[in-house]
Design a protein around this motif. Structure first.
Motif, short mmCIF file in Angstrom:
data_model
loop_
_atom_site.label_atom_id
_atom_site.label_comp_id
_atom_site.label_asym_id
_atom_site.label_seq_id
_atom_site.Cartn_x
_atom_site.Cartn_y
_atom_site.Cartn_z
N TYR A 141 -18.40 75.90 10.84
CA TYR A 141 -19.72 75.50 11.30
C TYR A 141 -20.32 74.50 10.30
N GLN A 142 -21.35 73.78 10.71
CA GLN A 142 -22.09 72.95 9.77
C GLN A 142 -22.68 73.85 8.69
N ARG A 143 -22.84 73.29 7.50
CA ARG A 143 -23.35 74.10 6.39
C ARG A 143 -24.79 74.55 6.63
N ASN A 144 -25.50 73.85 7.48
CA ASN A 144 -26.88 74.27 7.77
C ASN A 144 -27.02 74.87 9.17
N SER A 145 -25.93 75.36 9.73
CA SER A 145 -26.00 76.00 11.03
C SER A 145 -26.91 77.23 10.97
N VAL A 146 -27.60 77.50 12.05
CA VAL A 146 -28.48 78.68 12.08
C VAL A 146 -27.66 79.97 11.97
N LEU A 147 -26.36 79.88 12.22
CA LEU A 147 -25.49 81.05 12.12
C LEU A 147 -24.78 81.14 10.77
N ARG A 148 -25.22 80.36 9.78
CA ARG A 148 -24.48 80.26 8.52
C ARG A 148 -24.39 81.58 7.76
N TYR A 149 -25.36 82.48 7.94
CA TYR A 149 -25.32 83.73 7.19
C TYR A 149 -24.30 84.72 7.76
N ASN A 150 -23.85 84.50 8.96
CA ASN A 150 -22.83 85.36 9.54
C ASN A 150 -21.46 84.96 9.05
N LEU A 151 -21.11 83.71 9.23
CA LEU A 151 -19.86 83.17 8.71
C LEU A 151 -19.90 81.68 8.94
N ASN A 152 -19.55 80.91 7.91
CA ASN A 152 -19.71 79.46 7.99
C ASN A 152 -18.40 78.72 8.14
N ALA A 153 -17.31 79.24 7.59
CA ALA A 153 -16.00 78.59 7.71
C ALA A 153 -14.91 79.60 7.48
N THR A 154 -13.80 79.48 8.21
CA THR A 154 -12.64 80.34 8.02
C THR A 154 -11.36 79.51 8.15
N SER A 155 -10.34 79.96 7.48
CA SER A 155 -9.02 79.33 7.62
C SER A 155 -7.96 80.40 7.45
N ALA A 186 -5.68 83.46 3.50
CA ALA A 186 -6.94 83.31 4.20
C ALA A 186 -8.01 82.80 3.25
N THR A 187 -8.88 81.95 3.77
CA THR A 187 -10.05 81.50 3.01
C THR A 187 -11.26 81.54 3.93
N LEU A 188 -12.44 81.62 3.31
CA LEU A 188 -13.66 81.60 4.10
C LEU A 188 -14.83 81.15 3.24
N ARG A 189 -15.89 80.77 3.95
CA ARG A 189 -17.15 80.43 3.29
C ARG A 189 -18.28 81.08 4.08
N GLN A 190 -19.19 81.74 3.35
CA GLN A 190 -20.35 82.31 4.02
C GLN A 190 -21.58 82.18 3.13
N TYR A 191 -22.70 81.94 3.77
CA TYR A 191 -23.96 81.74 3.06
C TYR A 191 -24.72 83.04 2.91
N ALA A 192 -25.60 83.07 1.87
CA ALA A 192 -26.43 84.23 1.59
C ALA A 192 -27.88 83.77 1.41
N ASN A 193 -28.80 84.57 1.91
CA ASN A 193 -30.23 84.29 1.80
C ASN A 193 -30.73 84.81 0.46
N PHE A 194 -30.32 84.13 -0.62
CA PHE A 194 -30.68 84.58 -1.96
C PHE A 194 -32.17 84.43 -2.25
N GLY A 195 -32.85 83.52 -1.55
CA GLY A 195 -34.28 83.36 -1.77
C GLY A 195 -35.04 84.64 -1.52
N PHE A 196 -34.76 85.29 -0.43
CA PHE A 196 -35.41 86.56 -0.09
C PHE A 196 -35.00 87.64 -1.08
N LEU A 197 -33.70 87.71 -1.43
CA LEU A 197 -33.25 88.74 -2.36
C LEU A 197 -33.89 88.57 -3.74
N ALA A 198 -33.97 87.32 -4.21
CA ALA A 198 -34.57 87.07 -5.52
C ALA A 198 -36.05 87.43 -5.53
#
Length: 474
Positions: A141-155, A186-198
């Motif tokens: 997915y694009q790095r700024n996809s609204v679904l980025r926190y679920n999973l952003n890239a897989t291989s 396998a590789t993957l990339r996923q985003y985290a909402n660290f702003g809220f956690l911090a």
């Protein structure tokens, strides 16, 4: 952040060659079989019979080689995507995740090779070796996809090494047994909402906590690999000169995928900054999501059983049929463990994925017409049932659904000892919707490494496969 609980499991299992066959499977391991929509397992026309029915090696005299290349053009597009942060308890409405809501998540072209070799030892014993790709996929997915926190890239890249031996019991019956060694990366990339956690770790509350959503995203790059082992069994019966039937069984394979998660944290910039309280939260983030930590996942790929038949109507026309059952319910629950426990932030070191897949079947029919002495024309159609039970269990990296194969092809004899197969397949995949819930509830508990966002998207998917295969008998 819900890191790889989705992706590693999916990718390991073949997660996605999503656009080729339902569930985990790549869909075709032979161009000659592809040309009939994989209905011709009973044919045993070349060395690729090792995959489809290894007992067919007893139909091949001398030494036989088959090398194939599949060029796959997948198309998986999502649209109407939306997602929300889990802030309902703090506000009368959920905060909306901002970003791209549509796009294509597959590459334009993927090349997949396969290779087989058989050898007749005597009138009764035949041996063979298959090296082929059962699972292979890449979604991003694009790095700024609204679904980025679920999973952003897989291989996913897998390869099977399959030595097999076949025995000719008599003129009508043959059997085979083989060992499967399967390597997966396998590789993957996923985003985290660290702003809220911090902000939460720093003691922020109310509007200030809500306002931190999406302001300091980080992400993890995860990679891992493993060897798993299984076996295959086959039986072939020549009922008479015109009809042949067979059975092929491929066992489950257990994997313990081990690797590492490397974190990039936007919150690092807050450490030592003007907001002392928030920098303290960022420091907690850094200790719980380190630059490099271990990760592991245990999953099991499913067993399958195929029943297939071949019938020669006359010297020119041959009909094929195949029914394959797959125990996709093996993918009921997957468990991902991290090296660092994140309980201090209300999370854990484990993420559970519960796709609750169902067992499935595939039905394929095909035929061949001997147009001339060297040229044979081939075609087939197949229906492949998806294991996904409903929209709530469909994964963002694998918007799998029922599919129909349409295949055509040809075989041309270059000489008595050489031939070439070509095939083209179009795979129509039913439109799908994925309702992704990042809360990761398992046995009544929210136990996962996740940003806990909820999202939905619509998917349109299809694929085209062009294959060429060279066969040589020595």
């Amino acid at each position: 952040m819900k890191l790889k609980h989705v992706s590693l499991s999916i990718m390991m299992m073949g997660a996605s060659t999503l656009v080729m066959a339902s569930g985990y499977h790549f869909g075709t391991q032979s161009v000659s079989a592809q040309s009939t929509a994989n209905s011709s397992a009973a044919e045993a026309a070349d060395a690729s019979t090792i995959f489809y029915n290894a007992a067919g090696m007893t139909k091949l005299e001398g030494t036989n080689f088959s090398g194939a290349l599949n060029l796959v053009a997948p198309s998986v597009e999502y649209s109407n995507a939306s997602a929300t942060y889990p802030t309902a308890a703090l506000s009368p409405f959920n905060s909306v995740v901002k970003g791209d809501s549509s796009g294509k998540i597959t590459k334009d072209l993927i090349a997949v090779p396969q290779m087989y070799l058989t050898r007749q030892l005597n009138d009764k014993v035949y041996v063979g070796l298959g090296v082929y790709v059962p699972f292979a996929s890449e979604t991003e997915y694009q790095r700024n996809s609204v679904l980025r926190y679920n999973l952003n890239a897989t291989s996913l890249k897998t390869i099977d090494i399959n030595p097999t031996v076949a025995f000719k019991l008599n003129e009508q019956h043959s059997v085979a047994v083989g060992v499967i060694a399967q390597h997966a990366e396998a590789t993957l990339r996923q985003y985290a909402n660290f702003g809220f956690l911090a902000a939460k770790a720093a003691g922020k509350a109310g509007a200030a906590l809500l306002a931190s959503n999406g302001t300091a995203d980080g992400y993890a790059n995860v990679e891992g690999d493993d060897w798993g082992y299984g076996y295959n069994l086959a039986w072939l019966w020549d009922v008479n000169d015109s009809t042949r039937v067979g059975l092929n069984y491929r066992s489950k394979i257990d994997h313990n995928l081990k690797g590492s998660a490397k974190w990039t944290r936007a919150t690092d910039a807050l450490i030592g900054g003007g907001d002392v309280a928030l920098s303290g939260g960022a420091g907690a983030i850094k200790s719980l999501f380190p630059d490099d930590e271990n990760a592991s996942l245990k999953i099991t790929t499913p067993e399958s059983l195929s029943l297939h038949a071949m019938h020669k109507l006359d010297r020119k026309v041959t009909l094929f049929g195949d029914v394959t059952w797959t125990k996709h319910s093996r993918f009921g629950t997957a468990e991902l463990k991290y090296g660092t426990n994140k309980a201090a932030l209300g999370q854990s070191d484990t993420t559970y994925l519960t796709p609750a897949w169902k067992n499935t079947y595939k039905v394929a029919l095909g035929g061949a017409y001997q147009y001339s002495e060297p040229l044979q024309l081939r075609a087939g159609i197949a229906f492949d049932k998806s294991p996904v039970p409903d929209d709530a269990h469909r994964l963002a990296t694998m918007p799998d659904n029922d599919r129909t194969w349409y295949s055509i092809g040809a075989k041309y004899d270059l000489s008595k000892y050489q031939s070439v197969d070509v095939a083209y397949s179009y795979i129509h995949i039913k439109d799908a919707i994925a309702n992704v819930n990042g809360t990761c509830t398992f046995q009544g508990q929210t136990v996962c490494v996740s940003s806990q966002t909820k999202g939905t998207a619509s998917y349109k998917s299809s694929a085209q496969i062009l294959g060429v295969q060279y066969n040589h008998r020595f």
